[in-house]
Design an enzyme around this catalytic site. Structure first.
Site, mmCIF file in Angstrom:
data_model
loop_
_atom_site.group_PDB
_atom_site.id
_atom_site.type_symbol
_atom_site.label_atom_id
_atom_site.label_comp_id
_atom_site.label_asym_id
_atom_site.label_seq_id
_atom_site.Cartn_x
_atom_site.Cartn_y
_atom_site.Cartn_z
ATOM 1 N N LYS A 191 0.855 -1.179 0.000
ATOM 2 C CA LYS A 191 0.000 0.000 0.000
ATOM 3 C C LYS A 191 0.896 1.236 0.000
ATOM 4 O O LYS A 191 1.518 1.573 1.007
ATOM 5 C CB LYS A 191 -0.931 0.059 1.211
ATOM 6 C CG LYS A 191 -2.059 1.104 0.999
ATOM 7 C CD LYS A 191 -2.591 1.691 2.284
ATOM 8 C CE LYS A 191 -1.784 2.843 2.794
ATOM 9 N NZ LYS A 191 -1.826 4.059 1.914
ATOM 10 N N GLY A 203 6.522 5.268 8.623
ATOM 11 C CA GLY A 203 5.696 6.465 8.706
ATOM 12 C C GLY A 203 5.877 7.150 10.045
ATOM 13 O O GLY A 203 6.908 7.007 10.715
ATOM 14 N N SER A 204 4.862 7.882 10.457
ATOM 15 C CA SER A 204 4.948 8.658 11.692
ATOM 16 C C SER A 204 4.844 7.760 12.914
ATOM 17 O O SER A 204 4.254 6.671 12.871
ATOM 18 C CB SER A 204 3.829 9.702 11.734
ATOM 19 O OG SER A 204 2.568 9.080 11.926
ATOM 20 N N GLY A 251 2.311 4.711 13.578
ATOM 21 C CA GLY A 251 3.006 3.469 13.860
ATOM 22 C C GLY A 251 2.530 2.813 15.150
ATOM 23 O O GLY A 251 2.408 1.580 15.232
ATOM 24 N N GLU A 289 9.421 1.495 11.228
ATOM 25 C CA GLU A 289 10.431 2.557 11.092
ATOM 26 C C GLU A 289 9.674 3.870 11.155
ATOM 27 O O GLU A 289 8.926 4.222 10.240
ATOM 28 C CB GLU A 289 11.204 2.399 9.774
ATOM 29 C CG GLU A 289 12.497 3.191 9.743
ATOM 30 C CD GLU A 289 12.318 4.587 9.187
ATOM 31 O OE1 GLU A 289 12.129 5.530 10.005
ATOM 32 O OE2 GLU A 289 12.352 4.739 7.960
ATOM 33 N N CYS A 334 13.785 10.648 7.305
ATOM 34 C CA CYS A 334 13.815 10.248 8.717
ATOM 35 C C CYS A 334 15.220 10.336 9.303
ATOM 36 O O CYS A 334 15.377 10.444 10.518
ATOM 37 C CB CYS A 334 13.294 8.822 8.871
ATOM 38 S SG CYS A 334 11.617 8.589 8.295
ATOM 39 N N GLU A 373 10.217 15.948 15.090
ATOM 40 C CA GLU A 373 10.605 15.670 13.710
ATOM 41 C C GLU A 373 9.842 16.631 12.804
ATOM 42 O O GLU A 373 8.658 16.447 12.536
ATOM 43 C CB GLU A 373 10.309 14.221 13.329
ATOM 44 C CG GLU A 373 10.822 13.888 11.936
ATOM 45 C CD GLU A 373 10.565 12.446 11.552
ATOM 46 O OE1 GLU A 373 11.431 11.857 10.883
ATOM 47 O OE2 GLU A 373 9.500 11.909 11.905
#
Length: 451
Positions: free
Chosen positions: A152, A205-206, A210, A227, A261, A353
């Site tokens: 996806k 992703g975030s 996550g 991750e 990231c 972030e």
């Protein structure tokens, strides 16, 4: 429908039908059948097909790169590297197919062996910041280990993923083995995570999303690799080549417009060389060429979307003391390279972030202070250490809580070495020589030799 916009112009690139929960159900059924046949293919033949897939990617490298420029706003040079990285990942993974071996364990009364068997159907949920390579991080080793993959892609960047699925079929991979399901996270993404026929989820992703993925996987005792981002330090000691460190700094946090990231957005400089470092850094940041990502001379492109632009702007207060570059005006999601020079260590820009071309620079006193500042974040993905002292490099590498560190360099990712984070940067490791094993079950078999 998903509407794919060119981040540099805001023009519509394509519309793509969004997958529903029913589409995910259908895909899982197809993938389950394809996986069983794929796992039965002789390892050498499976490896050969993956190499053919890699060759197909290589033949269409420029097409994939141009598509990435249009849908993600990546620099053309970066996009070519990303397409090449997909090819390299497939080739690397194909080399592991015939080396995915178990063990023979000494026991009394017989022979004990372990077998590494594929999990089944793997769901890969890829982000928009590096659509091609990160999708391949999960897809290539999962396929090599004998699994089927349902990918996806992010809502804003589905086009390269869809093209890769077409190339897989052209290369001879079985129908249903590698399927792409463009769609919204709360619909297609959740359906993948929650589906009982999906054995593992690989999510990039975030941290916020996550954690939701992890909770849903825990409820189903489903494997997951996460991750989730970072706030990586760039530590410059006084004994380093300060000029070289300063000149290397801009692209350590401006690559991919800071949407990385591993971006080194916490710049920590020993106080005795702090002013000299800024003297070299300022013109280097101000001279970065921001503009048309299809131009080979451009060094930084746009952000991915209007919402991401608003998020980045929110971290830079009006009138803040900063080193700033320039960026285009008008259409497109542009923000200038920015280094905040008078920011508290606990300010939002210093600990969150940002995921944009914004960094903070903070002075430190000594080695202990540098380590304290480097670890003063909930993330632990990557980082850099600049020093000529090998002992210091080893001490600080051992003390910084991060999964990927570079000394006198900003390199974080190689397909042949493991990648992953500490703390809220996630868990599990991707890439490297053990990548295939992460997509297998270990089965133990004891064979009695007693009469």
């Amino acid at each position: 429908m998903l509407h794919v916009l060119n981040p540099a112009t805001e023009e519509l690139v394509a519309t793509v039908e969004s997958a529903t929960r029913e589409d995910v159900d259908t895909a899982v059924v197809r993938a389950t059948g394809a996986q069983r046949a794929w796992a039965a293919v002789a390892p050498a033949d499976r490896a050969r097909l993956l190499r053919r897939f890699a060759a197909a990617v290589d033949q269409h490298l420029e097409e994939l790169a141009q598509l990435e420029v249009r849908e993600a706003g990546h620099l053309i040079g970066n996009a070519r590297w990303e397409a090449g990285n997909v090819r390299d990942l497939l080739e690397y993974a194909s080399g592991g197919v015939e080396r995915l071996t178990g063990r023979q364990i000494p026991v009394a009364g017989g022979l004990d062996v372990t077998l590494l068997e594929p999990l089944g159907v793997v769901g890969v949920i890829a982000p928009w910041n590096f659509p091609m390579p990160i999708a391949a991080w999960g897809t290539a080793p999962a396929l090599a280990a004998g699994n089927a993959v349902l990918l996806k892609p992010a809502e804003t960047t589905p086009l390269t993923a869809l093209r890769l699925a077409e190339l897989a079929l052209e290369a001879g991979l079985p129908e249903g083995l590698f399927q792409v399901l463009p769609g919204e996270g709360p619909v297609a993404g959740d359906a993948l995570v929650e589906h009982p026929g999906v054995a593992k989820i690989v999510f990039t992703g975030s941290a916020r999303v996550g954690k939701q993925v992890m909770a849903k996987c825990a409820d189903r005792v489903k494997r997951v690799t996460l991750e989730l981002g970072g706030k990586s330090p760039n530590i410059v000691f006084a004994d380093a080549d300060v000029e070289a460190a300063a000149l290397a700094t801009p692209m350590s946090f401006l690559d991919n417009s800071g949407q990385d990231c591993c971006a080194r957005t916490r710049i920590l400089v020993q106080r005795s060389v702090y002013e000299r470092y800024l003297e070299v850094l300022a013109p280097a940041v101000e001279s970065v060429v921001v503009g048309d990502p299809s131009d080979d001379k451009t060094e930084m492109g746009p952000l991915i979307s209007k919402s991401q632009l608003a998020r980045v702007r929110s971290y830079v207060p009006a009138g803040a003391s900063a080193i700033r570059g320039a960026c285009p005006e008008g259409a497109g999601f542009w923000f200038p390279p920015t280094v905040l020079t008078d920011t508290a260590p606990d300010a939002p820009a210093a600990v969150d972030e940002v995921f944009g071309p914004v960094a903070v620079v903070l002075p430190f006193e000594d080695e202990a202070d540098a380590v304290r500042l480097a670890n003063a974040t909930e993330y632990g993905l990557s980082g850099s250490i600049w020093t000529r002292d090998v002992g210091r490099a080893l001490r600080v590498s051992g003390a910084v809580r991060a999964g990927n560190l570079s000394v006198n360099s900003h390199a974080s990712v190689r397909y042949s070495t493991p990648f992953g984070g500490y703390k809220q940067s996630g868990f599990g490791r991707e890439l490297g020589p053990d990548a295939l094993a992460a997509f297998t079950e270990t089965k133990n078999v004891f064979i009695s030799t007693e009469a």
